[in-house]
Design a protein around this motif. Structure first.
Motif, PDB file in Angstrom:
ATOM      1  N   LYS A 162      46.303  -8.135  93.596  1.00 32.01           N
ATOM      2  CA  LYS A 162      45.884  -7.270  94.706  1.00 32.01           C
ATOM      3  C   LYS A 162      46.838  -6.090  94.825  1.00 32.01           C
ATOM      4  O   LYS A 162      46.409  -4.944  94.965  1.00 32.01           O
ATOM      5  N   PHE A 163      48.125  -6.378  94.723  1.00 28.77           N
ATOM      6  CA  PHE A 163      49.119  -5.305  94.820  1.00 28.77           C
ATOM      7  C   PHE A 163      48.901  -4.253  93.749  1.00 28.77           C
ATOM      8  O   PHE A 163      49.006  -3.050  94.002  1.00 28.77           O
ATOM      9  N   ARG A 164      48.580  -4.708  92.530  1.00 27.30           N
ATOM     10  CA  ARG A 164      48.397  -3.736  91.440  1.00 27.30           C
ATOM     11  C   ARG A 164      47.293  -2.747  91.804  1.00 27.30           C
ATOM     12  O   ARG A 164      47.441  -1.546  91.658  1.00 27.30           O
ATOM     13  N   PHE A 165      46.175  -3.281  92.296  1.00 24.51           N
ATOM     14  CA  PHE A 165      45.070  -2.398  92.665  1.00 24.51           C
ATOM     15  C   PHE A 165      45.433  -1.519  93.859  1.00 24.51           C
ATOM     16  O   PHE A 165      45.101  -0.333  93.890  1.00 24.51           O
ATOM     17  N   TYR A 166      46.114  -2.101  94.824  1.00 24.88           N
ATOM     18  CA  TYR A 166      46.469  -1.319  96.011  1.00 24.88           C
ATOM     19  C   TYR A 166      47.459  -0.217  95.682  1.00 24.88           C
ATOM     20  O   TYR A 166      47.388   0.873  96.231  1.00 24.88           O
ATOM     21  N   HIS A 167      48.359  -0.506  94.759  1.00 27.58           N
ATOM     22  CA  HIS A 167      49.321   0.544  94.424  1.00 27.58           C
ATOM     23  C   HIS A 167      48.646   1.692  93.685  1.00 27.58           C
ATOM     24  O   HIS A 167      48.871   2.857  93.983  1.00 27.58           O
TER      25      HIS A 167
END
Lengths: 248, 344
Positions: free
Chosen positions: B293-298
């Motif tokens: 999720k973090f990868r996409f959000y970043h």
């Protein structure tokens, strides 16, 4: 500061990890200048087998009651115990058959009516005694071993690799054996540190270094199944080096 | 911007002349895929490649590099070997140039990275036009055309390469070739425009990025993240092949028997279990779900807030490298549909 006393031992295994230490040829003089190696049967026939040790390096798995007793004795005389190589860290190939009927396996190998051999299901060192540090690999990597010794001498804990073989494989710009060629490659589950040596040579990763932290074997098994691999072939591949490290 | 044209049959000659500006690197075939590599002969260059396994990022931020050597009592000495090496990257696609421009914002903006900047200064870029394949969505990411960040950019207009001259160095390269390049006329400009139309039509993927930060904001609790977390192998492949993933880890390689050593940095990934692990033992993104999720959000949310656009350039590398088929276009599409239903 006096040199730390060190013992290097082998339980059931191929002695390959001890051999890697001896193969650190250009660093050996540095290593023996810094460490007081008191007990290392593979390298010397004159050993102090009872002295207290600051560091014990132990390779191999525990597959006999004698192994277990030796390991306990080593633990008792050592301040720090280091598991050396995949067998010591994970059980390795000797642990492949864990969960099977030991008596039947002995009959299969030695024939019925064989003597009563000292044989127990293979265990990693940490299943028998507390282990302070793991250096995995089949065999261990010279550079990782030397770096670990350098860190220990400075009172540091050596840095553990916490990513998969795929990471090193992509860094080396290898064509992916799994996604591009559909091979049974265990790179995504296997802890890096080897520089993706096998995929670099177009040989699928067999997972010889054991699983990476947080390995998602369930998801990779689905990929293998979708690619048409038989469940028993997948299971055999995943269980080869670290049977208790994969759950699926 | 100066626009010129180079007759296609003169490209070989141009390549031989331009080597006076640096060591020539270009995409070459390797085991059925392409990689940027030093050319031993010009005929090895494959300018009609689809995408290289690693983006040109590897030249500016190598997978592993030494930053400095240190010795207690003596301090440290920066490691500058190779930083002044002149290289020409020949055949960089627009999305990859765009990605390097994004890296500029990270390494040459608020935080200045001398290693990156030295390489950026000494590595020339000659871009080349491309034809999108089924994994390209650079147009959706507004990265199918670049107006800066290269020295020259070649567009295939049939019998010619039309060349945009991006820098004074690019102009020097043109001048060094004598009269190989010719001025363009109205027909050439028409040919260029037609090429652009044809290229736009060739895209098979399209993803809408409008309102993406808002949509991501609303979908933080989406069940999709759990599903992606269950699939993700945390293998790090997507981060390694991403032209804009710039996270790195810093380590000290201590010499045997001393406290001296070298400080190195190597590519890191937010998918690694240790990425958000801190000294106390706390892990802020301990689950795979939190990490993917973090990868996409970043990429799609955080970077927009910081730099005004997503850091994704639509090169398609992560999608083609992912062993479990996590597809960035599919993820965005799914999020959008959810939002559309909710906002009806």
């Amino acid at each position: 500061m006096s040199k730390p006393t060190v013992g290097i031992f082998g339980l059931t295994g191929c002695a390959g990890d001890q051999l890697v230490i001896l193969n650190c040829e250009d660093r050996l003089m540095d290593i023996v200048a810094l460490l007081d190696v008191r007990d290392f049967l593979m390298a010397s026939s004159e050993n102090d087998t009872a002295c207290q040790l600051d560091i014990a390096l132990v390779e191999g798995a525990v597959t006999t009651r004698r192994d277990a007793a030796r390991l306990l004795a080593i633990r008792q005389r050592s301040k720090a115990l280091v598991a050396l190589g995949t067998c010591a860290v994970w059980g390795g190939v000797a642990a492949l058959d864990r969960g099977q009927d030991r008596a039947r396996l002995l009959d299969e190998v030695y024939g019925e009516g064989h003597p009563d051999y000292d044989s127990i299901p293979a265990q990693a060192l940490h299943e028998v005694v507390p282990v302070d540090l793991n250096i995995t690999g089949c065999p261990i990597e010279k550079e990782e071993f030397v770096a670990a010794i350098a860190a220990l001498l400075n009172g540091d804990v050596p840095l553990a690799v916490e990513y998969a073989v795929c990471t090193e494989c992509r860094m080396r710009e290898n064509n992916c054996l799994l996604t591009e060629r559909g091979e049974l490659c265990c790179g995504p589950l296997t802890v890096a540190g080897c520089g993706a040596r096998c995929p670099e040579l177009r040989i699928a990763c067999v997972g010889c270094r054991g699983p990476v932290d947080d390995a998602n074997s369930a998801s990779l098994v689905k990929v293998f199944e979708a690619r048409g691999f038989a469940p028993q072939d997948i299971a055999a591949r995943l269980r080869t080096f670290a049977p208790q490290g994969v759950t699926s | 911007m100066k626009i010129l044209k180079l007759p296609k049959e003169k490209l070989d000659l141009f390549a031989s002349v331009v080597q006076q500006f640096g060591e020539l690197h270009a995409p070459v075939e390797q085991d059925g895929r392409y990689v940027f590599k030093r050319l031993t002969r010009w005929s090895d260059a494959r300018l009609e490649y689809d995408r290289t396994i690693l983006p040109p990022k590897k030249y500016f931020l190598p997978p592993k590099e030494t930053l400095f050597r240190y010795r207690p009592g003596e301090g440290f000495v920066p490691h500058t070997d190779g930083l002044d090496q002149r290289i020409i990257l020949f055949g960089v696609h627009a999305c990859d140039v765009y990605a390097i421009n994004i890296l500029d914002r990270v390494f040459a903006g608020k935080y200045q990275d001398p290693y990156f900047q030295a390489r950026r200064k000494n590595i020339a870029i000659i871009g080349i036009d491309c034809t999108p394949d089924k994994q390209c969505f650079c147009r959706s990411m507004r990265a199918d055309f670049v107006d800066h960040g290269f020295d020259l950019f070649f567009y295939d207009t049939g019998n010619y390469y039309q060349a945009l001259v991006g820098t004074a160095l690019g102009d020097d390269m043109v001048l060094a070739t004598g009269n190989l390049f010719e001025p363009v006329d109205a027909a050439d400009i028409e040919a260029y425009k037609q090429r652009s139309i044809d290229k736009r039509r060739a895209f098979q993927l399209d993803v809408e990025i409008r309102d993406l930060p808002e949509i991501f904001e609303m979908e933080y609790q989406s069940e999709m993240w759990e599903e992606l977390g269950a699939r993700c192998l945390s293998c790090g492949s997507c981060s390694m092949v991403c032209p804009t993933c710039y996270c790195y880890d810093v380590n000290d390689d201590v010499e045997l028997g001393s406290r001296a050593g070298k400080r190195t940095r190597s590519w890191d990934s937010c998918l690694f279990a240790s990425h958000a692990l801190v000294g106390s033992g706390e892990n802020f993104r301990g689950t795979r779900e939190a990490r993917i999720k973090f990868r996409f959000y970043h990429k799609q949310r955080g970077f927009v807030a910081e730099y005004g656009r997503p850091s994704c350039v639509g090169c398609g590398r992560c999608t083609s490298a992912c062993p479990v088929h996590i597809d960035v276009v599919e993820v965005i599409d799914r999020l959008r549909r959810v939002q559309d239903v909710a906002s009806r």
